[in-house]
Design an enzyme around this catalytic site. Structure first.
Site, PDB file in Angstrom:
ATOM      1  N   SER A   1       7.798 -10.082  -0.922  1.00 43.17           N
ATOM      2  CA  SER A   1       7.957  -8.856   0.244  1.00 43.17           C
ATOM      3  C   SER A   1       8.471  -9.554   1.414  1.00 43.17           C
ATOM      4  O   SER A   1       9.527 -10.250   1.600  1.00 43.17           O
ATOM      5  CB  SER A   1       6.756  -8.160   0.214  1.00 43.17           C
ATOM      6  OG  SER A   1       6.807  -7.130   1.196  1.00 43.17           O
TER       7      SER A   1
ATOM      8  N   ASP B   1       7.810   0.268  -7.595  1.00 42.01           N
ATOM      9  CA  ASP B   1       7.133   0.026  -6.227  1.00 42.01           C
ATOM     10  C   ASP B   1       7.399   0.934  -5.301  1.00 42.01           C
ATOM     11  O   ASP B   1       8.535   1.446  -5.191  1.00 42.01           O
ATOM     12  CB  ASP B   1       8.156  -1.410  -6.110  1.00 42.01           C
ATOM     13  CG  ASP B   1       7.619  -2.081  -4.578  1.00 42.01           C
ATOM     14  OD1 ASP B   1       7.350  -1.371  -3.700  1.00 42.01           O
ATOM     15  OD2 ASP B   1       7.896  -3.325  -4.554  1.00 42.01           O
TER      16      ASP B   1
ATOM     17  N   HIS C   1       4.075  -2.951  -6.517  1.00 40.63           N
ATOM     18  CA  HIS C   1       4.298  -4.051  -5.277  1.00 40.63           C
ATOM     19  C   HIS C   1       3.062  -5.053  -5.203  1.00 40.63           C
ATOM     20  O   HIS C   1       3.038  -5.780  -4.481  1.00 40.63           O
ATOM     21  CB  HIS C   1       4.522  -3.508  -3.861  1.00 40.63           C
ATOM     22  CG  HIS C   1       4.753  -4.200  -2.856  1.00 40.63           C
ATOM     23  ND1 HIS C   1       6.334  -4.679  -2.808  1.00 40.63           N
ATOM     24  CD2 HIS C   1       4.594  -4.671  -1.629  1.00 40.63           C
ATOM     25  CE1 HIS C   1       6.853  -5.414  -1.793  1.00 40.63           C
ATOM     26  NE2 HIS C   1       5.713  -5.362  -1.092  1.00 40.63           N
TER      27      HIS C   1
END
Length: 281
Positions: free
Chosen positions: A150, A226, A259
Protein backbone atom coordinates in the site's frame (compact mmCIF):
# COMPACT_ATOMS: atom_id res chain seq x y z
CA UNK A 1 25.59 5.26 17.35
CA UNK A 2 23.79 3.45 20.18
CA UNK A 3 21.66 0.51 19.08
CA UNK A 4 19.35 -0.88 21.77
CA UNK A 5 18.00 -4.43 21.48
CA UNK A 6 14.41 -4.39 22.73
CA UNK A 7 13.38 -8.00 22.20
CA UNK A 8 14.54 -11.22 20.57
CA UNK A 9 12.59 -14.34 19.60
CA UNK A 10 13.86 -17.46 17.87
CA UNK A 11 12.04 -18.26 14.62
CA UNK A 12 12.77 -21.04 12.11
CA UNK A 13 16.30 -21.38 13.44
CA UNK A 14 17.00 -17.64 13.15
CA UNK A 15 16.17 -14.62 15.27
CA UNK A 16 13.52 -11.93 15.07
CA UNK A 17 14.88 -8.87 16.86
CA UNK A 18 13.52 -5.39 17.53
CA UNK A 19 15.87 -2.43 17.93
CA UNK A 20 15.73 1.24 18.87
CA UNK A 21 18.21 3.88 17.75
CA UNK A 22 18.35 7.63 17.33
CA UNK A 23 17.91 8.79 13.75
CA UNK A 24 19.76 11.94 12.81
CA UNK A 25 17.77 12.06 9.56
CA UNK A 26 14.40 12.10 11.34
CA UNK A 27 15.49 13.86 14.55
CA UNK A 28 13.86 11.28 16.78
CA UNK A 29 14.25 7.74 18.09
CA UNK A 30 13.17 5.01 15.69
CA UNK A 31 12.29 1.34 15.95
CA UNK A 32 12.96 -1.32 13.37
CA UNK A 33 12.56 -5.09 13.21
CA UNK A 34 15.03 -7.53 11.69
CA UNK A 35 14.86 -11.22 10.95
CA UNK A 36 18.31 -12.81 10.86
CA UNK A 37 18.11 -16.31 9.32
CA UNK A 38 20.24 -19.17 10.67
CA UNK A 39 22.91 -18.57 8.02
CA UNK A 40 23.79 -15.28 9.78
CA UNK A 41 25.57 -17.28 12.48
CA UNK A 42 27.97 -18.70 9.89
CA UNK A 43 29.58 -15.32 9.31
CA UNK A 44 28.44 -15.01 5.69
CA UNK A 45 27.34 -11.52 4.68
CA UNK A 46 23.74 -12.02 3.59
CA UNK A 47 21.48 -9.99 1.29
CA UNK A 48 18.68 -7.91 2.78
CA UNK A 49 15.06 -7.36 1.80
CA UNK A 50 13.71 -4.06 3.14
CA UNK A 51 9.96 -4.17 3.74
CA UNK A 52 8.01 -0.90 3.87
CA UNK A 53 4.62 -1.14 5.54
CA UNK A 54 1.42 0.77 4.89
CA UNK A 55 -0.72 3.39 6.55
CA UNK A 56 -1.16 3.03 10.35
CA UNK A 57 1.41 0.20 10.51
CA UNK A 58 4.59 -0.08 12.56
CA UNK A 59 7.65 -2.31 12.33
CA UNK A 60 5.61 -5.17 13.82
CA UNK A 61 2.83 -5.80 11.27
CA UNK A 62 4.82 -7.52 8.54
CA UNK A 63 6.94 -9.59 10.90
CA UNK A 64 3.91 -10.87 12.83
CA UNK A 65 1.41 -11.37 10.02
CA UNK A 66 3.10 -12.06 6.69
CA UNK A 67 4.63 -15.44 7.51
CA UNK A 68 7.84 -14.58 5.70
CA UNK A 69 10.37 -16.02 8.14
CA UNK A 70 10.04 -19.67 7.11
CA UNK A 71 11.14 -19.14 3.51
CA UNK A 72 13.58 -16.38 4.44
CA UNK A 73 15.31 -18.91 6.71
CA UNK A 74 15.47 -21.41 3.85
CA UNK A 75 16.81 -18.83 1.41
CA UNK A 76 19.26 -17.13 3.77
CA UNK A 77 17.55 -13.75 3.35
CA UNK A 78 17.62 -11.05 6.01
CA UNK A 79 14.35 -9.15 6.47
CA UNK A 80 14.26 -5.57 7.76
CA UNK A 81 11.05 -3.69 8.55
CA UNK A 82 11.34 -0.04 9.68
CA UNK A 83 8.51 1.95 11.21
CA UNK A 84 6.30 3.91 8.81
CA UNK A 85 6.98 7.42 10.15
CA UNK A 86 8.93 9.37 12.72
CA UNK A 87 7.35 9.32 16.17
CA UNK A 88 7.83 10.72 19.65
CA UNK A 89 7.68 13.95 21.58
CA UNK A 90 7.72 16.96 19.30
CA UNK A 91 6.92 15.03 16.11
CA UNK A 92 3.77 16.56 14.59
CA UNK A 93 0.89 14.35 13.51
CA UNK A 94 -2.30 15.05 11.61
CA UNK A 95 -3.81 18.26 13.04
CA UNK A 96 -7.26 16.70 12.69
CA UNK A 97 -6.26 13.41 14.28
CA UNK A 98 -6.83 11.42 11.07
CA UNK A 99 -5.07 8.10 10.40
CA UNK A 100 -3.98 8.74 6.82
CA UNK A 101 -1.46 11.52 7.46
CA UNK A 102 1.32 12.20 9.94
CA UNK A 103 2.12 9.54 12.52
CA UNK A 104 2.07 6.15 10.85
CA UNK A 105 1.83 7.81 7.44
CA UNK A 106 5.24 9.13 6.43
CA UNK A 107 4.79 8.25 2.73
CA UNK A 108 8.52 7.52 2.34
CA UNK A 109 9.31 10.99 0.99
CA UNK A 110 11.37 13.97 2.15
CA UNK A 111 9.03 16.72 3.30
CA UNK A 112 9.80 20.29 2.31
CA UNK A 113 7.05 22.15 4.21
CA UNK A 114 6.80 23.26 7.82
CA UNK A 115 6.34 21.75 10.32
CA UNK A 116 6.89 18.40 8.60
CA UNK A 117 10.34 19.16 7.17
CA UNK A 118 11.96 18.87 10.61
CA UNK A 119 11.17 15.15 10.93
CA UNK A 120 9.43 13.65 7.90
CA UNK A 121 12.36 12.51 5.75
CA UNK A 122 11.50 8.84 5.54
CA UNK A 123 13.01 8.44 2.07
CA UNK A 124 16.50 9.37 3.20
CA UNK A 125 16.05 7.26 6.34
CA UNK A 126 15.09 4.01 4.59
CA UNK A 127 17.37 4.48 1.55
CA UNK A 128 20.51 5.73 3.30
CA UNK A 129 20.63 5.97 7.09
CA UNK A 130 19.04 2.65 8.04
CA UNK A 131 20.96 0.50 5.51
CA UNK A 132 24.23 2.17 6.54
CA UNK A 133 23.52 1.28 10.17
CA UNK A 134 22.56 -2.30 9.36
CA UNK A 135 25.49 -2.93 7.02
CA UNK A 136 27.90 -1.64 9.65
CA UNK A 137 26.49 -3.63 12.58
CA UNK A 138 25.24 -6.94 11.17
CA UNK A 139 26.51 -9.73 8.86
CA UNK A 140 24.80 -8.36 5.78
CA UNK A 141 25.98 -7.29 2.34
CA UNK A 142 25.04 -4.38 0.10
CA UNK A 143 22.83 -6.66 -2.00
CA UNK A 144 19.50 -5.01 -1.28
CA UNK A 145 15.92 -5.62 -2.33
CA UNK A 146 12.89 -3.53 -1.46
CA UNK A 147 9.21 -4.36 -1.20
CA UNK A 148 6.14 -3.06 0.59
CA UNK A 149 2.39 -2.84 0.90
CA UNK A 150 0.00 0.00 0.00
CA UNK A 151 1.75 3.21 1.12
CA UNK A 152 4.82 1.03 1.57
CA UNK A 153 4.40 -0.34 -1.95
CA UNK A 154 4.50 3.26 -3.12
CA UNK A 155 7.61 3.70 -1.02
CA UNK A 156 9.32 0.65 -2.49
CA UNK A 157 8.63 1.76 -6.06
CA UNK A 158 9.79 5.32 -5.44
CA UNK A 159 12.92 4.36 -3.48
CA UNK A 160 14.07 2.03 -6.26
CA UNK A 161 13.14 4.32 -9.16
CA UNK A 162 14.81 7.37 -7.59
CA UNK A 163 18.00 5.50 -6.76
CA UNK A 164 19.20 3.39 -9.71
CA UNK A 165 21.78 0.83 -8.67
CA UNK A 166 20.81 1.00 -5.01
CA UNK A 167 18.57 -2.07 -5.11
CA UNK A 168 18.82 -5.33 -7.04
CA UNK A 169 15.16 -6.33 -6.73
CA UNK A 170 11.77 -4.65 -6.42
CA UNK A 171 8.21 -5.76 -5.70
CA UNK A 172 5.01 -4.47 -4.12
CA UNK A 173 1.62 -5.55 -2.81
CA UNK A 174 -1.36 -3.31 -3.62
CA UNK A 175 0.83 -0.20 -3.99
CA UNK A 176 -0.36 3.39 -4.25
CA UNK A 177 1.11 3.79 -7.72
CA UNK A 178 -0.07 7.28 -8.68
CA UNK A 179 -0.29 9.29 -5.42
CA UNK A 180 -0.53 12.58 -7.32
CA UNK A 181 -3.97 11.48 -8.48
CA UNK A 182 -5.59 9.76 -5.49
CA UNK A 183 -7.06 11.12 -2.23
CA UNK A 184 -4.45 9.62 0.09
CA UNK A 185 -1.59 10.96 -1.98
CA UNK A 186 -3.09 14.37 -2.66
CA UNK A 187 -3.65 14.94 1.05
CA UNK A 188 -0.13 13.84 2.00
CA UNK A 189 1.70 15.53 -0.86
CA UNK A 190 -0.07 18.87 -0.49
CA UNK A 191 0.99 19.03 3.17
CA UNK A 192 4.46 17.46 3.02
CA UNK A 193 5.50 18.99 -0.33
CA UNK A 194 3.27 22.03 -0.85
CA UNK A 195 0.72 22.85 -3.53
CA UNK A 196 3.04 22.83 -6.57
CA UNK A 197 2.07 19.59 -8.28
CA UNK A 198 5.20 19.62 -10.42
CA UNK A 199 7.23 18.79 -7.31
CA UNK A 200 4.95 15.84 -6.63
CA UNK A 201 6.24 14.04 -9.73
CA UNK A 202 9.51 13.34 -7.95
CA UNK A 203 7.58 11.06 -5.58
CA UNK A 204 5.11 9.45 -7.97
CA UNK A 205 6.00 6.03 -9.42
CA UNK A 206 4.02 6.58 -12.61
CA UNK A 207 5.84 9.84 -13.29
CA UNK A 208 9.23 8.41 -12.35
CA UNK A 209 8.89 5.48 -14.74
CA UNK A 210 8.98 7.82 -17.72
CA UNK A 211 12.54 8.87 -16.94
CA UNK A 212 13.84 5.76 -15.19
CA UNK A 213 17.52 5.12 -15.97
CA UNK A 214 17.37 1.51 -14.79
CA UNK A 215 15.05 -1.28 -15.93
CA UNK A 216 14.71 -3.16 -12.64
CA UNK A 217 11.93 -5.76 -13.12
CA UNK A 218 8.89 -5.05 -10.94
CA UNK A 219 6.54 -7.67 -9.48
CA UNK A 220 3.18 -6.35 -8.25
CA UNK A 221 0.30 -8.31 -6.75
CA UNK A 222 -3.11 -6.67 -6.37
CA UNK A 223 -6.33 -8.18 -5.05
CA UNK A 224 -9.43 -7.55 -7.15
CA UNK A 225 -11.64 -7.44 -4.03
CA UNK A 226 -9.56 -4.65 -2.49
CA UNK A 227 -11.86 -1.89 -1.27
CA UNK A 228 -9.24 0.74 -2.15
CA UNK A 229 -8.62 -0.53 -5.67
CA UNK A 230 -10.60 1.95 -7.76
CA UNK A 231 -10.13 5.20 -5.81
CA UNK A 232 -6.67 4.92 -4.23
CA UNK A 233 -4.53 2.24 -5.86
CA UNK A 234 -5.26 2.31 -9.62
CA UNK A 235 -2.80 -0.37 -10.80
CA UNK A 236 -3.83 0.25 -14.40
CA UNK A 237 -1.98 3.59 -14.20
CA UNK A 238 1.26 1.79 -13.34
CA UNK A 239 0.71 -0.70 -16.13
CA UNK A 240 0.17 2.10 -18.66
CA UNK A 241 3.25 3.99 -17.45
CA UNK A 242 5.41 0.87 -17.60
CA UNK A 243 4.22 0.03 -21.10
CA UNK A 244 4.90 3.57 -22.30
CA UNK A 245 8.41 3.48 -20.83
CA UNK A 246 9.19 -0.09 -21.88
CA UNK A 247 9.78 -0.99 -18.23
CA UNK A 248 9.48 -4.67 -17.21
CA UNK A 249 6.41 -5.11 -15.00
CA UNK A 250 4.57 -8.25 -13.91
CA UNK A 251 1.18 -7.13 -12.59
CA UNK A 252 -0.95 -9.95 -11.19
CA UNK A 253 -4.60 -9.31 -10.33
CA UNK A 254 -5.53 -11.89 -7.72
CA UNK A 255 -9.17 -12.94 -7.68
CA UNK A 256 -11.08 -12.55 -4.42
CA UNK A 257 -8.25 -11.04 -2.37
CA UNK A 258 -8.60 -7.81 -0.41
CA UNK A 259 -6.09 -5.33 1.12
CA UNK A 260 -5.27 -7.37 4.22
CA UNK A 261 -2.28 -9.35 5.43
CA UNK A 262 -4.19 -12.52 4.52
CA UNK A 263 -3.56 -11.40 0.93
CA UNK A 264 0.11 -10.67 1.61
CA UNK A 265 0.65 -13.99 3.39
CA UNK A 266 -0.90 -15.83 0.43
CA UNK A 267 1.73 -14.56 -2.04
CA UNK A 268 4.72 -13.58 0.06
CA UNK A 269 6.64 -16.70 -0.97
CA UNK A 270 6.44 -15.66 -4.63
CA UNK A 271 7.88 -12.28 -3.74
CA UNK A 272 10.67 -13.70 -1.61
CA UNK A 273 11.67 -16.00 -4.46
CA UNK A 274 11.52 -13.06 -6.89
CA UNK A 275 13.97 -11.18 -4.68
CA UNK A 276 16.13 -14.21 -3.99
CA UNK A 277 16.66 -14.80 -7.71
CA UNK A 278 17.76 -11.21 -8.27
CA UNK A 279 19.93 -11.25 -5.15
CA UNK A 280 21.72 -14.39 -6.38
CA UNK A 281 20.53 -16.71 -3.64
Amino acid sequence: MTLELLSSQKSFGGWHNRYRHHSTTLNCDMLFAMYLPPQAEEGTRLPVLYWLSGLTCTDENFMQKAGAQRLAAELGLVLVAPDTSPRGEGVPGDPDGAWDFGLGAGFYLNATQEPWVQHYRMHDYVVHELPALIEARFPVSDRRGVSGHSMGGHGALVCALRNPGRYRSLSAFAPIVNPSACPWGEKAFSRYLGEDRETWKDWDACALLAGARERLPILVDQGDADGFLADQLKPEALQAAAMAAGHPLTLRLQSGYDHSYYFIASFIDDHLRHHAQALSL
